[in-house]
Design an enzyme around this catalytic site. Structure first.
Site, PDB file in Angstrom:
ATOM      1  N   LYS A 184      12.867 -13.793  16.839  1.00  0.00           N
ATOM      2  CA  LYS A 184      12.323 -13.611  18.184  1.00  0.00           C
ATOM      3  C   LYS A 184      11.891 -14.979  18.688  1.00  0.00           C
ATOM      4  O   LYS A 184      10.996 -15.610  18.129  1.00  0.00           O
ATOM      5  CB  LYS A 184      11.134 -12.658  18.218  1.00  0.00           C
ATOM      6  CG  LYS A 184      10.597 -12.460  19.640  1.00  0.00           C
ATOM      7  CD  LYS A 184       9.342 -11.629  19.691  1.00  0.00           C
ATOM      8  CE  LYS A 184       8.883 -11.480  21.142  1.00  0.00           C
ATOM      9  NZ  LYS A 184       8.496 -12.770  21.763  1.00  0.00           N
ATOM     10  N   GLY A 241       1.220 -18.058  13.815  1.00  0.00           N
ATOM     11  CA  GLY A 241       0.564 -17.882  15.106  1.00  0.00           C
ATOM     12  C   GLY A 241      -0.889 -17.511  14.949  1.00  0.00           C
ATOM     13  O   GLY A 241      -1.539 -17.858  13.956  1.00  0.00           O
ATOM     14  N   SER A 242      -1.405 -16.777  15.902  1.00  0.00           N
ATOM     15  CA  SER A 242      -2.826 -16.444  15.939  1.00  0.00           C
ATOM     16  C   SER A 242      -3.183 -15.364  14.923  1.00  0.00           C
ATOM     17  O   SER A 242      -2.314 -14.602  14.474  1.00  0.00           O
ATOM     18  CB  SER A 242      -3.217 -15.967  17.336  1.00  0.00           C
ATOM     19  OG  SER A 242      -2.616 -14.698  17.600  1.00  0.00           O
ATOM     20  N   ARG A 243      -4.475 -15.295  14.602  1.00  0.00           N
ATOM     21  CA  ARG A 243      -4.932 -14.248  13.695  1.00  0.00           C
ATOM     22  C   ARG A 243      -4.681 -12.870  14.318  1.00  0.00           C
ATOM     23  O   ARG A 243      -4.203 -11.951  13.643  1.00  0.00           O
ATOM     24  CB  ARG A 243      -6.421 -14.406  13.385  1.00  0.00           C
ATOM     25  CG  ARG A 243      -6.910 -13.405  12.340  1.00  0.00           C
ATOM     26  CD  ARG A 243      -8.418 -13.364  12.174  1.00  0.00           C
ATOM     27  NE  ARG A 243      -9.017 -14.630  11.820  1.00  0.00           N
ATOM     28  CZ  ARG A 243     -10.185 -14.750  11.181  1.00  0.00           C
ATOM     29  NH1 ARG A 243     -10.852 -13.665  10.812  1.00  0.00           N
ATOM     30  NH2 ARG A 243     -10.689 -15.932  10.928  1.00  0.00           N
ATOM     31  N   GLY A 245      -2.406 -11.960  16.504  1.00  0.00           N
ATOM     32  CA  GLY A 245      -0.985 -11.639  16.489  1.00  0.00           C
ATOM     33  C   GLY A 245      -0.502 -11.254  15.102  1.00  0.00           C
ATOM     34  O   GLY A 245       0.247 -10.288  14.930  1.00  0.00           O
ATOM     35  N   GLY A 246      -0.935 -12.012  14.088  1.00  0.00           N
ATOM     36  CA  GLY A 246      -0.531 -11.711  12.721  1.00  0.00           C
ATOM     37  C   GLY A 246      -1.037 -10.366  12.247  1.00  0.00           C
ATOM     38  O   GLY A 246      -0.299  -9.586  11.625  1.00  0.00           O
ATOM     39  N   GLU A 265       1.122 -16.793   8.742  1.00  0.00           N
ATOM     40  CA  GLU A 265       0.191 -17.921   8.708  1.00  0.00           C
ATOM     41  C   GLU A 265      -0.612 -17.852   9.999  1.00  0.00           C
ATOM     42  O   GLU A 265      -0.039 -17.866  11.090  1.00  0.00           O
ATOM     43  CB  GLU A 265       0.942 -19.243   8.616  1.00  0.00           C
ATOM     44  CG  GLU A 265       0.028 -20.454   8.557  1.00  0.00           C
ATOM     45  CD  GLU A 265       0.688 -21.698   9.087  1.00  0.00           C
ATOM     46  OE1 GLU A 265       0.032 -22.422   9.863  1.00  0.00           O
ATOM     47  OE2 GLU A 265       1.854 -21.944   8.737  1.00  0.00           O
ATOM     48  N   CYS A 302      -1.893 -26.475  12.514  1.00  0.00           N
ATOM     49  CA  CYS A 302      -2.620 -25.455  11.759  1.00  0.00           C
ATOM     50  C   CYS A 302      -3.471 -26.076  10.665  1.00  0.00           C
ATOM     51  O   CYS A 302      -4.359 -25.418  10.130  1.00  0.00           O
ATOM     52  CB  CYS A 302      -1.649 -24.444  11.173  1.00  0.00           C
ATOM     53  SG  CYS A 302      -0.212 -25.177  10.384  1.00  0.00           S
ATOM     54  N   GLU A 393     -11.570 -20.602  14.326  1.00  0.00           N
ATOM     55  CA  GLU A 393     -10.680 -21.715  14.638  1.00  0.00           C
ATOM     56  C   GLU A 393     -10.606 -21.919  16.142  1.00  0.00           C
ATOM     57  O   GLU A 393     -10.439 -20.958  16.902  1.00  0.00           O
ATOM     58  CB  GLU A 393      -9.275 -21.448  14.097  1.00  0.00           C
ATOM     59  CG  GLU A 393      -8.281 -22.552  14.414  1.00  0.00           C
ATOM     60  CD  GLU A 393      -6.859 -22.200  14.033  1.00  0.00           C
ATOM     61  OE1 GLU A 393      -6.054 -23.127  13.842  1.00  0.00           O
ATOM     62  OE2 GLU A 393      -6.538 -20.991  13.928  1.00  0.00           O
TER      63      GLU A 393
END
Length: 526
Positions: A184, A241-243, A245-246, A265, A302, A393
């Site tokens: 994607k 990506g972001s927390r 999103g993950g 990650e 990151c 973060e």
């Protein structure tokens, strides 16, 4: 190579019909042509079905063919020339020199995985000979090799439009394992993604592989990504990506009829611990290096050093003063996207409003659109422990200095931290005893521990670990950088008493692949 605004589903360029998207130039604050047709669940289904059809032929292809495929991708990316760098520069505002280096890293890791595929040790070939005379029960003939898990979904990252994107480490390691990939594209890098996607598609054709080995889908919002993770053909997910999103993808994967692993990650503030010996001998040098690392790439790494922990003492203020002086010289620069810039400003504002936190330095303002103004904050260990938002973060060039009264407070702070990608120790020989008190904690908290260095900059190698306990990643047993990344997309299979004619080559007695193998507990290559 022309950018057309198409998805790539197998061997076909497909125009999505679920609306249109355009990439965005954050430096000019303007949309970029052409318009891309957004895909939908039907496009995802087609790509995933093709990947499932391609899986067995691809995984059973000779290792040399798979290795050559990875090298062909690298060659096709190089062949894109300046057009790739120019488009990535427009879409990300990253300097061209940085992008040229990132292209080199992308090509380098593809070639590294090609060499790994040829080596074959990743197959884990193991043979335990039959023991028919063993008492009280005989032992069967047992042989093991690792096989790929199946088609993999990969999500492009915002901060690395090449190295963590369409042909980045997740894709390279999945291909190396023998897994077809459906990517994607990140909406910020639509043109860059199409160019690299076409390079991969050309390599698929050149190497005579099934078309479904690779597809590239795009979409507005979350629907396409959610459909991709939920599709039954997909067997693992790679995400950077972001927390938020993950975690969202992890929930979708866990709720499937067949749950699958998501290697995400997500979030890390990468603590740096500065020992007294360093404060006494090279405070200014270390502070300057820290600020350079903090502001590198507008802080959009990151592994950015978002937390610095120091012991109170006669040289502590000298370190802080040097960091303040260095940071005040750093100007505001354009971030990757307008959304990232807005989130950064909001995060810095929130941090400045936390009780017991003082903003000690800001960088030099500029008129650059979507820019990030570097900022440095300070607080005490007790305040840090009492204010959970200080652990969040903030993606960008900002960090927090925390002072501790003694080593026990420093260890307590380390124990308090969430999982991290990295932890750094700045120390002299006289600091080793103090460091020994921290190391057991840091080993439990981080995937990579550095001494007298800076965490930004992740080497692509055999020993590298780019992972860590949650929320740094969703699975602390894995890495997204380095050759061990291949293990995410493999699983072991044991063959018990299989007729020799049916055994895979990796575990045949004749060892036709010439692999290093573990036979009856001893490594051999014959």
């Amino acid at each position: 190579m022309e950018i057309t605004g198409h998805m790539l589903i197998g061997a076909e360029a497909v125009r999505g019909t679920a609306g249109t998207l355009r990439a965005f130039d954050p430096a000019r604050n303007a949309e970029i042509e052409p318009a891309f047709g957004a895909g939908d669940a039907n496009d995802v289904d087609r790509a995933c079905r093709l990947a499932r059809e391609a899986f067995d032929p691809f995984r059973q292809a000779p290792l040399e063919q798979r290795a050559r495929f990875l090298e062909a991708i690298a060659e096709q990316i190089i062949a894109l020339g300046d057009a790739l760098i120019e488009r990535a520069h427009i879409e990300s505002a990253l300097p061209k020199a940085r992008l040229e280096g990132e292209r080199g890293r992308t090509v380098g890791q593809l070639k590294l995985f090609a060499a790994l595929v040829r080596d074959g040790r990743w197959l884990g070939a193991t043979l335990d000979s039959a023991q028919p005379e063993r008492k009280p029960l005989p032992r069967s003939d047992l042989r093991l090799q690792k096989i790929p898990v199946g088609p993999v979904a990969v999500f492009g990252a915002s901060n690395f439009p090449l190295a963590f994107s369409v042909a980045g480490g997740d894709t390279a390691s999945a291909f190396a394992a023998g897994c077809p990939v459906v990517v994607k594209a990140h909406p910020a890098h639509l043109g860059t993604s199409e160019l690299v996607g076409r390079a991969i598609a050309q390599a698929v054709k050149e190497c005579g592989l099934p078309a479904g080995v690779f597809s590239l889908v795009i979409g507005a919002g979350n629907a396409v990504g959610e459909a991709l993770v939920a599709h039954p053909a997909i067997k693992a997910v790679g995400f950077t990506g972001s927390r938020g999103g993950g975690i969202a993808l992890m929930k979708i994967a866990a709720q499937r009829r067949e749950p699958i692993p998501v290697y995400a990650e997500m979030s890390s503030i990468n603590p740096t611990f500065v020992m007294p010996g360093v404060l006494a001998s090279r405070a200014a040098e270390t502070a300057n290096g820290f600020v350079e690392s903090l502001t590198l790439g507008v802080g959009q790494f990151c592994t950015n050093p978002g937390l610095v922990v120091v012991l109170e003492g006669p040289n502590t203020q000298a370190f802080i003063d040097a960091a303040v002086k260095a940071l005040e010289k750093k100007g505001a620069q354009t971030m990757l996207t307008a959304g990232i810039a807005s989130a950064y400003r909001d995060g810095v504002t929130r941090r400045g409003g936390v009780e017991g936190v003082k903003r000690v330095a800001v960088g030099a303002a500029s008129d650059a659109p979507n820019s990030a103004l570097p900022a440095l904050f300070a607080t005490t260990q007790s305040q840090f422990l009492q204010q959970p938002p200080l652990e969040d973060e903030i993606f960008g060039p900002t960090s927090l200095i925390v002072t501790c009264r003694d080593i026990d407070e420093m260890v307590e702070l380390a124990e308090h931290l969430e999982g991290q990608l990295t932890a750094t120790l700045h120390l002299e020989r006289d600091d080793h005893e103090l460091a020994r008190k921290l190391l057991p904690v840091l080993e439990r908290k981080a995937g990579r521990i550095l001494a007298n260095g800076y965490p930004t900059g992740v080497e692509v190698s055999h020993a590298m670990v780019h992972g860590g306990p949650f929320p740094a990643t969703s699975d602390p047993r894995s890495t997204s950088v380095g050759t061990l990344a291949i293990d995410r997309f493999l699983r072991p299979v044991c063959y018990q008493d299989l007729p020799p004619a049916l055994l895979p080559q990796a575990v045949q007695d004749e060892n036709p692949l010439g692999l290093w193998r573990l036979r009856d507990g001893t490594f051999e290559r014959r």
